[in-house]
Design an enzyme around this catalytic site. Sequence first.
Site, PDB file in Angstrom:
ATOM      1  N   SER A  30       0.855  -1.179   0.000  1.00 22.47           N
ATOM      2  CA  SER A  30       0.000   0.000   0.000  1.00 22.47           C
ATOM      3  C   SER A  30       0.892   1.230   0.000  1.00 22.47           C
ATOM      4  O   SER A  30       2.074   1.143   0.381  1.00 22.47           O
ATOM      5  CB  SER A  30      -0.858  -0.005   1.269  1.00 22.47           C
ATOM      6  OG  SER A  30      -1.453   1.253   1.516  1.00 22.47           O
ATOM      7  N   TYR A  43      -1.608  -1.229  10.558  1.00 20.82           N
ATOM      8  CA  TYR A  43      -1.644  -1.372   9.097  1.00 20.82           C
ATOM      9  C   TYR A  43      -0.356  -0.855   8.466  1.00 20.82           C
ATOM     10  O   TYR A  43       0.268  -1.525   7.642  1.00 20.82           O
ATOM     11  CB  TYR A  43      -2.862  -0.618   8.545  1.00 20.82           C
ATOM     12  CG  TYR A  43      -3.069  -0.785   7.067  1.00 20.82           C
ATOM     13  CD1 TYR A  43      -3.685  -1.930   6.556  1.00 20.82           C
ATOM     14  CD2 TYR A  43      -2.663   0.198   6.163  1.00 20.82           C
ATOM     15  CE1 TYR A  43      -3.885  -2.086   5.200  1.00 20.82           C
ATOM     16  CE2 TYR A  43      -2.867   0.046   4.807  1.00 20.82           C
ATOM     17  CZ  TYR A  43      -3.477  -1.094   4.319  1.00 20.82           C
ATOM     18  OH  TYR A  43      -3.667  -1.251   2.974  1.00 20.82           O
TER      19      TYR A  43
END
Length: 148
Positions: A30, A43
Amino acid sequence: MAAAVAPRAARRRDARPLGGRAGRIINVASAHGLTASPYKAAYVTAKHGLIGLSKTVAVELAEFGITSNTICPGYVKTPLVDKQIADQARTHGIPEDQVIREIMLKPMPKGVFIGMDELAGITAFLIGPHARNITGQTITVDGGWTVQ
């Protein structure tokens, strides 16, 4: 991942010369693997770790002709992101289109979600013969998010 691939690669080493198309590992992290955002510690940590793992695997498996790269997209319109949009709208008491514009796409100068077709095209390139010497790299597809 490397533990599962390395023994088989070692057995096939004689059949695939150095630099041959022995295998490709493509991880999807990401933009959060390259930058941070508030309230996303777990995350962001996981995505940074995935990039590090991919680079390490690239070095460990290079002699077997295996490449390892990571694609780091910005926000991709998926069912998970749709849920996040709805959750953010409820949390902030604003309409979903405002969440998309002011929260999701705000860090991305191009202001559009990343398309699955874009990620598929990059993946197709990375598994092809022209990418045999691209390894340990992070390919960013984030609409300009991380260049700021």
